[in-house]
Design an enzyme around this catalytic site. Structure first.
Site, mmCIF file in Angstrom:
data_model
loop_
_atom_site.group_PDB
_atom_site.id
_atom_site.type_symbol
_atom_site.label_atom_id
_atom_site.label_comp_id
_atom_site.label_asym_id
_atom_site.label_seq_id
_atom_site.Cartn_x
_atom_site.Cartn_y
_atom_site.Cartn_z
ATOM 1 C CG LEU A 17 -1.845 -1.232 1.334
ATOM 2 C CD1 LEU A 17 -2.668 -1.184 2.616
ATOM 3 C CD2 LEU A 17 -2.767 -1.338 0.117
ATOM 4 C CG HIS A 74 -3.210 1.304 -2.280
ATOM 5 N ND1 HIS A 74 -1.867 1.105 -2.445
ATOM 6 C CD2 HIS A 74 -3.819 0.579 -3.254
ATOM 7 C CE1 HIS A 74 -1.654 0.292 -3.463
ATOM 8 N NE2 HIS A 74 -2.827 -0.040 -3.981
ATOM 9 C CD GLN A 128 -5.767 -8.285 -11.223
ATOM 10 O OE1 GLN A 128 -6.805 -8.482 -10.596
ATOM 11 N NE2 GLN A 128 -5.141 -7.122 -11.194
ATOM 12 N N GLY A 181 -9.684 3.687 -7.487
ATOM 13 C CA GLY A 181 -8.921 4.856 -7.919
ATOM 14 C C GLY A 181 -9.031 5.063 -9.417
ATOM 15 C CE LYS A 182 -12.334 10.254 -10.943
ATOM 16 N NZ LYS A 182 -12.863 11.447 -11.628
ATOM 17 C CE LYS A 183 -0.982 4.136 -11.449
ATOM 18 N NZ LYS A 183 -1.138 2.737 -11.618
ATOM 19 C CG ASP A 184 -5.608 0.976 -11.734
ATOM 20 O OD1 ASP A 184 -4.847 0.198 -12.305
ATOM 21 O OD2 ASP A 184 -5.327 1.514 -10.634
ATOM 22 C CB SER A 217 2.210 2.444 -9.497
ATOM 23 O OG SER A 217 2.248 1.068 -9.803
ATOM 24 N NE ARG A 265 2.597 -4.345 -12.226
ATOM 25 C CZ ARG A 265 1.281 -4.544 -12.315
ATOM 26 N NH1 ARG A 265 0.442 -3.536 -12.245
ATOM 27 N NH2 ARG A 265 0.804 -5.775 -12.467
HETATM 28 P P1 AMP Z 1 -3.990 -2.063 -6.740
HETATM 29 O O1 AMP Z 1 -3.503 -2.469 -5.386
HETATM 30 O O2 AMP Z 1 -2.910 -1.526 -7.621
HETATM 31 O O3 AMP Z 1 -4.842 -3.099 -7.389
HETATM 32 O O4 AMP Z 1 -4.945 -0.818 -6.506
HETATM 33 C C1 AMP Z 1 -6.007 -0.878 -5.617
HETATM 34 C C2 AMP Z 1 -6.835 0.371 -5.770
HETATM 35 O O5 AMP Z 1 -6.021 1.509 -5.513
HETATM 36 C C3 AMP Z 1 -7.384 0.539 -7.189
HETATM 37 O O6 AMP Z 1 -8.715 1.036 -7.113
HETATM 38 C C4 AMP Z 1 -6.444 1.564 -7.785
HETATM 39 O O7 AMP Z 1 -7.028 2.322 -8.819
HETATM 40 C C5 AMP Z 1 -6.142 2.425 -6.587
HETATM 41 N N1 AMP Z 1 -4.900 3.163 -6.789
HETATM 42 C C6 AMP Z 1 -3.694 2.654 -7.106
HETATM 43 N N2 AMP Z 1 -2.802 3.650 -7.283
HETATM 44 C C7 AMP Z 1 -3.458 4.813 -7.089
HETATM 45 C C8 AMP Z 1 -3.102 6.189 -7.163
HETATM 46 N N3 AMP Z 1 -1.873 6.577 -7.477
HETATM 47 N N4 AMP Z 1 -4.044 7.118 -6.896
HETATM 48 C C9 AMP Z 1 -5.315 6.732 -6.591
HETATM 49 N N5 AMP Z 1 -5.721 5.460 -6.520
HETATM 50 C C10 AMP Z 1 -4.811 4.504 -6.771
#
Ligand code: AMP
Length: 345
Positions: free
Chosen positions: A33, A37, A61, A210-213, A248, A250
């Site tokens: 996280l 997140h 996925q 998140g709108k990142k994705d 991210s 990553r």
């Molecule tokens: P993930 O753990 O990457 O699958 O992300 C989990 C949630 O966090 C998803 O809804 C992502 O879109 C959100 N998220 C990831 N990175 C960001 C970010 N930089 N800003 C806002 N939301 C994020």
């Protein structure tokens, strides 16, 4: 803060809360996280009285050859962060796709060290190992089959009466196809299916993404609407590091050089945002700007597109609200980023 691993226990907790008049928000994550997140959790707290954060690296996925085995993980660190945010429950499930046998914790260390296969060995007893290995190999073959142009039909191969494998998948047929769907044909199938499973297990009133994705958020809104899930889907703004890089999990896998190169993504998006504000509406020209800047920095562009915000259809001219979306590789790391743009007034 409670950590729940069993589906049944999770559902019971959620039902008890609702019976007591509480509302439940779910924030699905794959862990490791960061502040992006955590911003979703802050939003979740505004929208409900109880907050569940799920941490689950969803194997379906990831296609063969993608980064399932190297996806960063730090459960202990995550729990520490979530505790300080006063989250009510962390749902850290066992294998969500296993129906038979005991629910066991995937062996993360083994997964990370597994060079032979991209899919983890997630069973514990030595006696079961050989059998499970063949199951994993079959699953791998099936996933590979799905990467072929007529992929999807092979999903049926994943079913085996005796072994109780998962065979039900949700596809959001049109919205899953452009952008990330082009080169990751099974990605959204995996995301949408696991989120539907989480909705059925946690039974939240609200779910925060998140709108990142960006495409993922749109696809999930459509899934919830089309399948009549009584879950309100919230989209939160993308959070960036101070230098502009989209946060991210990553990012930690970028070398120092790659991290510097990767700034070209956010810089190119900022540049076109300024151009649009000055009146530029030619989407092809703006996309060219993005590609040139990222390529010059040493990145390999997977896609750069300007699409309508709600339909994700590509545009030639910016006449409606759009999103400029990018995916690019820096070394072995694939990053995505985007910016929402309004037509110039
Ligand atoms: P993930 O753990 O990457 O699958 O992300 C989990 C949630 O966090 C998803 O809804 C992502 O879109 C959100 N998220 C990831 N990175 C960001 C970010 N930089 N800003 C806002 N939301 C994020």
């Amino acid at each position: 803060m409670e950590v729940i691993k069993e589906k049944k226990k999770m559902r019971e907790w959620s039902r008890a809360q609702r019976k007591a008049g509480e509302s439940v928000a779910l924030v699905p994550t794959m862990g490791f996280l960061h502040a992006g997140h955590l911003s979703l959790i802050t939003e979740a707290k505004q929208r409900s009285t109880k907050v569940v954060v799920s941490i689950y690296v969803n194997p379906t996925q990831f296609a063969p050859g993608e980064d399932l085995s190297t996806y960063p993980r730090d459960l202990e660190g995550d729990l520490h962060k979530l505790k300080s945010l006063d989250v009510d429950v962390v749902f850290n499930p066992y294998d969500l796709y296993a129906h038979n046998g005991p629910e066991e914790t995937p062996d993360v260390a083994k997964e990370a060290g597994s060079k032979k296969r991209n899919l983890p060995e997630r069973w514990s007893t030595a006696a079961e190992q050989e059998e499970k290995k063949s199951q994993v190999a079959d699953l791998q073959d099936s996933l590979e089959e799905n990467l072929k142009p007529n992929g999807g039909m092979a999903v049926a191969n994943m079913h085996d009466e005796n072994k109780g494998r998962h065979e039900t998948w949700i596809r959001v047929e049109r919205l899953e196809k452009p952008l990330c769907g082009q080169n990751r044909p099974i990605f959204f199938r995996g995301v949408v299916t696991v989120v539907a499973k989480l909705f059925n297990i946690v039974e939240p009133d609200v779910a925060v993404f998140g709108k990142k994705d960006y495409q993922q958020w749109r696809v999930l809104c459509r899934m919830a609407q089309d399948l009549d899930f009584a879950v309100e889907i919230i989209g939160c703004p993308l959070l960036r590091e101070e230098d502009g890089l989209a946060m991210s999990s990553r990012n930690v896998r970028l070398s120092d050089t790659e991290r510097q190169q990767a700034l070209s993504i956010s810089r190119s998006l900022k540049e076109i945002e300024a151009l649009v504000k000055m009146g530029e509406v030619d989407a092809n020209l703006l996309v060219k700007c993005i590609i040139e800047k990222i390529t010059a920095a040493g990145g390999k562009v997977d896609y750069a597109k300007i699409v309508e915000q709600d339909t994700l259809r590509e545009v030639d001219k910016i006449k409606v609200p759009v999103v400029a979306a990018v995916a690019a590789h820096f070394g072995s790391v694939r990053l995505i980023d985007n910016v929402e743009l309004q037509p110039p007034s």
